[in-house]
Design a protein around this motif. Structure first.
Motif, PDB file in Angstrom:
ATOM      1  N   ALA A 137       0.765  -1.349   0.501  1.00  0.00           N
ATOM      2  CA  ALA A 137       0.514   0.013   0.148  1.00  0.00           C
ATOM      3  C   ALA A 137       1.305   0.968   0.329  1.00  0.00           C
ATOM      4  CB  ALA A 137      -1.142   0.266   1.185  1.00  0.00           C
ATOM      5  N   THR A 138       2.015   0.942   0.224  1.00  0.00           N
ATOM      6  CA  THR A 138       2.820   2.556   0.995  1.00  0.00           C
ATOM      7  C   THR A 138       3.934   2.780   0.640  1.00  0.00           C
ATOM      8  OG1 THR A 138       4.294   1.202   2.399  1.00  0.00           O
ATOM      9  CG2 THR A 138       2.310   3.024   3.118  1.00  0.00           C
ATOM     10  N   ARG A 139       3.726   1.282  -0.379  1.00  0.00           N
ATOM     11  CA  ARG A 139       5.246   0.894  -1.521  1.00  0.00           C
ATOM     12  C   ARG A 139       6.665   1.296  -0.700  1.00  0.00           C
ATOM     13  NH1 ARG A 139       3.052  -1.931  -4.951  1.00  0.00           N
ATOM     14  NH2 ARG A 139       5.172  -1.426  -6.718  1.00  0.00           N
ATOM     15  N   ILE A 140       6.516   0.495   0.601  1.00  0.00           N
ATOM     16  CA  ILE A 140       7.427   0.340   1.374  1.00  0.00           C
ATOM     17  C   ILE A 140       8.553  -0.805   1.359  1.00  0.00           C
ATOM     18  CG2 ILE A 140       8.915   1.384   3.317  1.00  0.00           C
ATOM     19  CD1 ILE A 140       7.065   3.666   3.328  1.00  0.00           C
ATOM     20  N   ALA A 141       9.537  -0.826   1.062  1.00  0.00           N
ATOM     21  CA  ALA A 141      10.414  -2.163   1.796  1.00  0.00           C
ATOM     22  C   ALA A 141      11.813  -1.956   2.485  1.00  0.00           C
ATOM     23  CB  ALA A 141      10.574  -3.085  -0.021  1.00  0.00           C
ATOM     24  N   THR A 142      11.639  -2.841   3.706  1.00  0.00           N
ATOM     25  CA  THR A 142      12.922  -2.762   3.926  1.00  0.00           C
ATOM     26  C   THR A 142      13.454  -4.100   4.452  1.00  0.00           C
ATOM     27  OG1 THR A 142      11.514  -2.846   6.183  1.00  0.00           O
ATOM     28  CG2 THR A 142      11.895  -0.469   5.871  1.00  0.00           C
ATOM     29  N   ARG A 143      14.136  -4.323   5.239  1.00  0.00           N
ATOM     30  CA  ARG A 143      14.799  -5.472   5.242  1.00  0.00           C
ATOM     31  C   ARG A 143      15.912  -4.647   7.064  1.00  0.00           C
ATOM     32  NH1 ARG A 143      19.394  -9.610   3.853  1.00  0.00           N
ATOM     33  NH2 ARG A 143      18.864 -11.053   4.810  1.00  0.00           N
ATOM     34  N   ASP A 144      15.691  -5.561   8.129  1.00  0.00           N
ATOM     35  CA  ASP A 144      16.090  -5.441   9.108  1.00  0.00           C
ATOM     36  C   ASP A 144      16.334  -3.981  10.360  1.00  0.00           C
ATOM     37  OD1 ASP A 144      16.633  -7.675   9.868  1.00  0.00           O
ATOM     38  OD2 ASP A 144      18.585  -7.769   8.962  1.00  0.00           O
ATOM     39  N   GLY A 145      15.184  -2.986   9.073  1.00  0.00           N
ATOM     40  CA  GLY A 145      14.402  -1.866   9.902  1.00  0.00           C
ATOM     41  C   GLY A 145      15.608  -0.306   8.587  1.00  0.00           C
ATOM     42  N   ARG A 146      15.864  -1.534   7.450  1.00  0.00           N
ATOM     43  CA  ARG A 146      16.815  -0.685   7.202  1.00  0.00           C
ATOM     44  C   ARG A 146      15.761  -0.039   4.999  1.00  0.00           C
ATOM     45  NH1 ARG A 146      20.206  -2.147   1.982  1.00  0.00           N
ATOM     46  NH2 ARG A 146      20.109  -4.102   3.006  1.00  0.00           N
ATOM     47  N   ARG A 147      15.482   1.075   4.512  1.00  0.00           N
ATOM     48  CA  ARG A 147      14.921   0.749   3.813  1.00  0.00           C
ATOM     49  C   ARG A 147      15.486   0.537   2.444  1.00  0.00           C
ATOM     50  NH1 ARG A 147      10.229   5.914   2.938  1.00  0.00           N
ATOM     51  NH2 ARG A 147       9.599   5.211   0.757  1.00  0.00           N
ATOM     52  N   LEU A 148      14.835   0.311   1.312  1.00  0.00           N
ATOM     53  CA  LEU A 148      15.447  -0.107   0.358  1.00  0.00           C
ATOM     54  C   LEU A 148      14.834   1.111  -0.603  1.00  0.00           C
ATOM     55  CD1 LEU A 148      14.670  -4.599   0.309  1.00  0.00           C
ATOM     56  CD2 LEU A 148      17.016  -3.037   1.202  1.00  0.00           C
ATOM     57  N   SER A 149      16.042   0.723  -1.382  1.00  0.00           N
ATOM     58  CA  SER A 149      15.654   1.841  -2.887  1.00  0.00           C
ATOM     59  C   SER A 149      15.390   1.093  -3.916  1.00  0.00           C
ATOM     60  CB  SER A 149      16.870   3.013  -2.566  1.00  0.00           C
ATOM     61  OG  SER A 149      16.253   3.905  -4.104  1.00  0.00           O
ATOM     62  N   LEU A 150      14.102   1.008  -4.102  1.00  0.00           N
ATOM     63  CA  LEU A 150      14.191  -0.139  -5.436  1.00  0.00           C
ATOM     64  C   LEU A 150      12.532   0.383  -6.227  1.00  0.00           C
ATOM     65  CD1 LEU A 150      12.187  -3.294  -2.933  1.00  0.00           C
ATOM     66  CD2 LEU A 150      14.699  -2.872  -3.104  1.00  0.00           C
ATOM     67  N   SER A 151      13.222  -0.551  -7.736  1.00  0.00           N
ATOM     68  CA  SER A 151      12.663   0.383  -8.716  1.00  0.00           C
ATOM     69  C   SER A 151      11.768  -0.366  -9.022  1.00  0.00           C
ATOM     70  CB  SER A 151      13.877  -0.104  -9.471  1.00  0.00           C
ATOM     71  OG  SER A 151      13.504  -1.648 -10.138  1.00  0.00           O
ATOM     72  N   PRO A 152      10.299   0.385  -9.059  1.00  0.00           N
ATOM     73  CA  PRO A 152       8.821  -0.714  -9.694  1.00  0.00           C
ATOM     74  C   PRO A 152       8.908  -1.788 -10.168  1.00  0.00           C
ATOM     75  CG  PRO A 152       9.187   2.279 -10.436  1.00  0.00           C
ATOM     76  CD  PRO A 152      10.373   1.672 -10.660  1.00  0.00           C
ATOM     77  N   LYS A 153      10.014  -2.200 -11.064  1.00  0.00           N
ATOM     78  CA  LYS A 153      10.225  -3.521 -11.401  1.00  0.00           C
ATOM     79  C   LYS A 153      10.665  -4.161 -10.301  1.00  0.00           C
ATOM     80  CE  LYS A 153       8.422  -3.375 -15.759  1.00  0.00           C
ATOM     81  NZ  LYS A 153       7.572  -3.135 -14.995  1.00  0.00           N
ATOM     82  N   GLU A 154      12.030  -3.211  -9.651  1.00  0.00           N
ATOM     83  CA  GLU A 154      12.588  -4.528  -8.044  1.00  0.00           C
ATOM     84  C   GLU A 154      11.010  -4.526  -7.703  1.00  0.00           C
ATOM     85  OE1 GLU A 154      16.872  -2.541  -9.187  1.00  0.00           O
ATOM     86  OE2 GLU A 154      15.405  -1.738  -7.660  1.00  0.00           O
ATOM     87  N   PHE A 155      10.864  -3.637  -6.942  1.00  0.00           N
ATOM     88  CA  PHE A 155       9.280  -4.252  -6.270  1.00  0.00           C
ATOM     89  C   PHE A 155       7.778  -5.464  -5.906  1.00  0.00           C
ATOM     90  CE2 PHE A 155       5.691  -2.709  -3.673  1.00  0.00           C
ATOM     91  CZ  PHE A 155       6.493  -2.278  -2.573  1.00  0.00           C
ATOM     92  N   ALA A 156       8.391  -4.907  -7.424  1.00  0.00           N
ATOM     93  CA  ALA A 156       7.016  -5.806  -8.227  1.00  0.00           C
ATOM     94  C   ALA A 156       7.840  -7.595  -8.196  1.00  0.00           C
ATOM     95  CB  ALA A 156       6.300  -5.689  -9.565  1.00  0.00           C
ATOM     96  N   VAL A 157       8.429  -7.449  -8.386  1.00  0.00           N
ATOM     97  CA  VAL A 157       9.264  -8.900  -8.240  1.00  0.00           C
ATOM     98  C   VAL A 157       9.579  -9.380  -7.344  1.00  0.00           C
ATOM     99  CG1 VAL A 157      11.093 -10.060  -8.700  1.00  0.00           C
ATOM    100  CG2 VAL A 157      10.995  -9.087 -10.278  1.00  0.00           C
TER     101      VAL A 157
END
Length: 217
Positions: A137-157
């Motif tokens: 919903a917010t288009r936010i991804a994190t790993r161990d609290g670190r926000r990931l800078s992902l392109s739309p295609k990376e996020f979708a995959v």
């Protein structure tokens, strides 16, 4: 998710498609009903956003054809005629949702996402696995609290791999669900995107390659 926009006003169709792509969706466009049926016979779509008032093959006939053929896509019907009778008719021929024109783009996005949630297995609103957290919903991804800078295609995959719940997802499935009809089936795009994702996710590695099968988390 993969979406087909069926709208005879080309400028509107392309504007909506651009906006949905920015939301991380794979989007194709058809400018008439016959083109829409051609695309739905060749591709898997999660949602078809269908203008009811199409010239030539009317949107009602497109909807009836999709429902009659058992196409799995959910149909979101758009129309400038927003009376209750119009909505009842549209829903009665098999549309899953109805949105009168003019519409707010944010509402269109929300309705598409809601249709996809209803169509598939029930998933939590936030996908979590091994320190990886992805919020569609917010288009936010994190790993161990670190926000990931992902392109739309990376996020979708990444979203598709997490939603699989540990199951293997083939490169063909990733290409079908995360890219549009212009993607070359012989391209290395999926492999390159997976490689970039692995670098951004860091160690320990999360994405596993399953030889001759695909990828999984």
């Amino acid at each position: 998710m993969r979406v087909l926009i069926v709208e005879d006003h080309e400028e509107l169709a392309l504007t909506v498609a651009t906006g949905l792509r920015r939301e991380g969706m794979a989007v194709d466009v058809a400018l008439d009903g016959h083109a829409a049926l051609d695309r739905t016979s060749a591709n898997h779509y999660d949602v078809v956003v269908l203008d009811r008032d199409l010239p030539g093959l009317h949107g009602d006939e497109v909807c009836r054809s999709l429902v009659g053929a058992g196409h799995p896509a959910r149909v979101l019907m758009l129309t400038a005629a927003g009376t209750i009778d119009d909505r009842v008719t549209g829903l009665g021929i098999g549309a899953d949702d109805y949105l009168p024109k003019p519409f707010a783009f944010a509402e269109l996005v929300a309705r598409i996402r809601a249709l996809v949630r209803r169509a598939g297995p029930v998933l939590p609103p936030v996908l979590v696995r091994d320190g990886l957290r992805l919020d569609p919903a917010t288009r936010i991804a994190t790993r161990d609290g670190r926000r990931l800078s992902l392109s739309p295609k990376e996020f979708a995959v990444l979203e598709l791999l997490l939603a699989a719940g540990g199951a293997v997802v083939s490169a063909e499935q990733l290409l079908e669900r995360c890219w549009d009809e212009f993607a070359d089936p012989f391209t290395q795009t999926v492999k390159v995107t997976i490689s970039r994702l692995r670098r951004k996710l860091g160690d320990p590695p999360l994405i596993e390659t399953v030889p001759q099968a695909g990828y999984r988390i």
